[in-house]
Every structure is written in C-alpha cells, then in structure tokens.
Design an enzyme around this catalytic site. Structure first.
Site, PDB file in Angstrom:
ATOM      1  N   ARG A   5       0.824  -1.215   0.000  1.00  0.00           N
ATOM      2  CA  ARG A   5       0.000   0.000   0.000  1.00  0.00           C
ATOM      3  C   ARG A   5       0.853   1.258   0.000  1.00  0.00           C
ATOM      4  O   ARG A   5       0.494   2.273  -0.597  1.00  0.00           O
ATOM      5  CB  ARG A   5      -0.934  -0.002   1.217  1.00  0.00           C
TER       6      ARG A   5
ATOM      7  N   GLU B 208      -0.969 -24.038   3.306  1.00  0.00           N
ATOM      8  CA  GLU B 208      -0.475 -24.708   4.509  1.00  0.00           C
ATOM      9  C   GLU B 208      -0.289 -23.740   5.665  1.00  0.00           C
ATOM     10  O   GLU B 208      -0.546 -24.066   6.827  1.00  0.00           O
ATOM     11  CB  GLU B 208       0.858 -25.393   4.196  1.00  0.00           C
TER      12      GLU B 208
ATOM     13  N   VAL C 283      -3.194 -22.323   8.807  1.00  0.00           N
ATOM     14  CA  VAL C 283      -3.756 -22.927  10.017  1.00  0.00           C
ATOM     15  C   VAL C 283      -2.756 -23.025  11.168  1.00  0.00           C
ATOM     16  O   VAL C 283      -3.063 -22.607  12.278  1.00  0.00           O
ATOM     17  CB  VAL C 283      -4.345 -24.320   9.717  1.00  0.00           C
TER      18      VAL C 283
ATOM     19  N   GLY D 262       0.954 -22.332  11.117  1.00  0.00           N
ATOM     20  CA  GLY D 262       2.300 -21.833  10.905  1.00  0.00           C
ATOM     21  C   GLY D 262       3.190 -22.831  10.194  1.00  0.00           C
ATOM     22  O   GLY D 262       2.876 -23.299   9.104  1.00  0.00           O
TER      23      GLY D 262
ATOM     24  N   GLY E  89       4.663  -9.256  23.001  1.00  0.00           N
ATOM     25  CA  GLY E  89       4.399  -9.296  21.567  1.00  0.00           C
ATOM     26  C   GLY E  89       3.632 -10.511  21.100  1.00  0.00           C
ATOM     27  O   GLY E  89       3.432 -10.709  19.896  1.00  0.00           O
TER      28      GLY E  89
ATOM     29  N   ASP F  20     -10.036 -16.360  15.368  1.00  0.00           N
ATOM     30  CA  ASP F  20      -8.900 -16.927  14.646  1.00  0.00           C
ATOM     31  C   ASP F  20      -8.966 -18.450  14.648  1.00  0.00           C
ATOM     32  O   ASP F  20      -8.847 -19.100  13.601  1.00  0.00           O
ATOM     33  CB  ASP F  20      -7.598 -16.455  15.296  1.00  0.00           C
TER      34      ASP F  20
ATOM     35  N   LYS G 280      -9.678 -21.396  11.495  1.00  0.00           N
ATOM     36  CA  LYS G 280      -8.790 -22.533  11.282  1.00  0.00           C
ATOM     37  C   LYS G 280      -9.538 -23.860  11.437  1.00  0.00           C
ATOM     38  O   LYS G 280      -9.286 -24.816  10.697  1.00  0.00           O
ATOM     39  CB  LYS G 280      -7.623 -22.456  12.265  1.00  0.00           C
TER      40      LYS G 280
END
Length: 430
Positions: free
Chosen positions: A46, A128, A131, A133, A186, A200, A204
């Site tokens: 962007r 892959e 869902v 990582g 974090g 989330d 998944k």
C-alpha cells in the site's frame, strides 16, 4: 529449462518480509528442488515509501495489475482479510496463476468458491500456512491421509490464547494479568479480539474440518467461545482433577440415527494432564488427529511468527512451482461427503460445573435431581468449604449442550443455589 518462474508477492509485512528474504537466501536450493529458478516479479504494497530496502522497480500499489501480468507464473498472498484479496485471487486464477495463501479468514469464508475457481482454471490453491504456521498439517490431511477415514481432529491452533492459559496455570494469575504479559511480550496484538474471542481459531477449525471430512465447512458453521471468561479459579479447579485448561478447536464426525454429521466447535476446555495436548505450552500449536486405520497422530511446532509461517509458504511455493514446471495441477479439495453441520445444542460433551450453594441438608440431593430431570448424568461431585463459602463442584458424563443449558437455567432459579460460578467443558476424560 532455465527460464525463471516469476512470483508476485502480495503483502510485505512480517511474513511477507520473511518470504522475500528466504527466496533470496535459498535461491540456489529452491531452483534445484523445483527444476527452474524462482524470481520475484513484483511486490504489491500500500505504501512503497515504507519499504526502502526493496528495489523500487519491484514495488507496486497495483496488486491486480501485478497478479494478471503475462510474465507472472505464481502468486503468494500474505496480506490477510477478505477484500480486496478475494477479488485479487479470483483474478489470478482467471489469468491462469497458481496461488499460495496464508489467509485463514478468507479460506474459511470463501474456500468453496476459491477452490472452484482454481479447479476451473486448472491451477493450484495451497495454504499450509493458514492454520498452524510451520507445522506440516494440511497436506497430510489432504494427501497422506486421503486413503483413511478421519474421526476427530482436536487442536491448539492459536498461540496467543495458549500462551495466556499456560501463564495462568504457571503463575496463578487471572486472564487480565496474563493478557497484559502476552501483549508486552508481543504474543498478543494491541486489539486481541480475534485471538481471545476465538475468531482466529474458528476460521482454522473450519479449514481443518473441510479437509478432514470432505465437506464444505465455513466459519459460520463453527460454534465459538473465547477465553476471556476463564478465571484463575477455573484453572485451579482443573488442576484439582488432574486437568489443565486449553482453547481447543474440535472437529468431529458424529454418527447419528439419520446418518453422520460434522460437529465443529472452538471453546476452552479442561483436558487431563496426561493428554498429549496438555503439555503444549507457551505460543506453540499442536493438532491431534484420530483416524480409523492410522490411529492417533500428533502434529506439533511453531504456530506463528515470520520465519515459521514463511517456511510453510515456501513449502507450498515449491509444490505449486513443481506442478507448473510439469504442466499439472496438484490434488484438489473434495467435498463429496456433504455432511451436515451439527448444531452445538445437539453436540454431546462433558462439563465441569461449580455452584455456590447453601450449606444445609438436602441441597446436594435437590441439585442432583435437577441434573437427572434434564437427562444429565453426574460422574463426580464434591463440596468445598462450609456455610456461606460452600461450593459444589460437579463433573458430568457426556450430555448434549442443550440439556446442560436447560439444567443450568433451572439451577439458577433454585433458592438453595446462590450462583452458578463456572461452567467449562471437559475433553479426554475416560
């Protein structure tokens, strides 16, 4: 063949940056594994001025123009969200480009349409990284276990909530304190809603159920409950019965009088400390699969992070690039089973219920009668404390959610019950 395969990269955030770096660092190995070199054709962002380390000729704000360019062979999408990504991927398919995506929300909402568009164009759609990582999970479900019948897929698929619940168990802190720690380190976003409210994990779960049971399952079919109501007392009571609390994505093929159905749910649950998922701590992910022939399988590893997710993206990129070189498309997703979604009201599970009660004769019998009246069988019961501090802790046998809900409603109206202080589902107890 020495002509490079050209890749369009959509997005250059944490994952996109890792993908771009690994494509450069591993260029030689990737070329050897694929049979042709891989070259970045462009990077859609962007705000190009925020990416001074990327060669200016690669940056563009015209994502649609990039994915439909004649010289582009493959598209890697790591932007996230629904639009404009959905339109961009459909345009890529129409232009004959295979796609690698990490977009769980889009695939959970529009996976059927996207797969149909890819199949019509004769190209690949791999995801892959969407869902778990770095954990190789979706391709084993789609390919390695294609000859088996899966009965159940249960997983910890959100690292933020797993970190929070792990810290609550380790420190005795409440949800608010553990969330603050996760944010400081974090692990949690500034707005953690998607994680702590289960959105989330629900997206998944929809993807996992679709692959596992050859049935179209969307996020709307998934029952969802987050972890914000889980208290330090809940975690302590779980420990008292040899359990720990995890946010689980549970996908089940359930047999019924009218045929099989699919029950998909995301919610916190107590699981025994002996269960393989109980030892999954911190921000790690794990998925436990139960199959008819293969038995029990466990997939475990880093569920998020730039490099971990980029590893899964590049694995998909190698697969679709090989297909491009040989002129074929990989195996698609099948939805031939067409199993109906079972509503949560009809889905059976076990429950751990804590009641604040009056400490006087006959209360236990009255409470037990109420459970029995609604068809909920009690497995164990104990009383903690006396007088005004009396608490009944009840673990039920498996019962439909609707039956437990009706029981709780009735209990709240009983004079002897001062409050229903906690309700948590229990998984994995024999």
């Amino acid at each position: 063949m020495t002509d490079p395969l050209k890749v369009a990269l959509l997005g250059r955030g944490t994952v996109g940056s890792a993908v771009l770096r690994l494509l450069d660092e591993q260029a030689g190995d990737l070329a050897a594994r694929i049979g042709r070199p891989v070259e970045v054709a462009g990077v859609a962002v962007r705000r190009p001025d925020r990416h001074p380390d990327v060669p200016a000729h690669l940056l563009t704000t015209d994502a649609r123009g990039l994915v439909t360019r004649d010289d582009v062979d493959l598209v890697v999408e790591v932007i996230g969200g629904i639009e404009p990504v959905r339109s961009l991927l459909l345009a890529a398919f129409e232009a004959g480009k295979s796609v690698v995506s990490a977009n769980k929300a889009l695939l959970a909402d529009d996976g059927v349409e996207l797969h149909a568009a890819a199949a019509k164009a004769g190209v690949d759609l791999y995801y892959e990284a969407a869902v778990a990582g770095a954990i190789p999970l979706l391709r084993p479900l789609r390919e390695s276990l294609a000859g088996d019948q899966l009965r159940r897929v249960v997983g910890i698929v959100n690292g933020t909530t797993n970190y929070i619940l792990s810290r609550m168990a380790e420190t005795g802190h409440g949800f608010t304190e553990a969330l603050a720690e996760a944010t400081e380190l974090g692990y949690a976003e500034a707005d953690p809603t998607a994680d702590v409210d289960g959105f989330d994990a629900a997206a998944k779960a929809a993807i996992l159920a679709s692959l596992a049971f050859h049935t179209s399952v969307s996020a709307a079919d998934v029952y969802r409950e987050g972890i914000s109501a889980v208290t330090a007392i809940d975690v302590a009571r779980a420990a008292e019965i040899g359990c720990t609390v995890k946010l689980l994505a549970i996908c089940e093929r359930v047999a019924g009088e009218d045929g099989d159905s699919v029950a998909v749910r995301v919610h916190p649950a107590m699981i025994p400390t002996t269960h393989p998922l109980a030892s999954v701590g911190g921000a790690f992910n794990a998925v436990f699969v139960e199959a008819e022939a293969a038995g029990q399988l466990m997939f475990y590893g880093q569920g998020a992070g730039g490099d971990a997710t980029a590893s899964a993206v590049l694995g998909d990129l190698v697969a679709v690039a090989r297909n491009r070189v040989t002129g074929v498309a990989g195996p698609g997703v099948t939805t031939y089973a067409g199993l109906p979604a079972r509503p949560i009201a009809e889905t059976p599970t076990r429950y751990h219920v804590s009641l604040d009660v009056a400490d006087k004769p006959g209360v236990l019998a009255t409470v037990a009668q109420e459970f029995a009246r609604h068809g909920v069988s009690i497995a164990t019961v104990r009383q903690d404390g006396h007088g005004d501090a009396a608490t009944l802790v009840i673990v039920t046998h498996s019962a439909p959610d609707a039956a437990l809900s009706a029981t709780v409603t009735a209990l709240r109206e009983m004079p002897a019950v001062r409050g229903v202080t906690s309700i948590l589902r229990v998984e994995g107890l024999s």
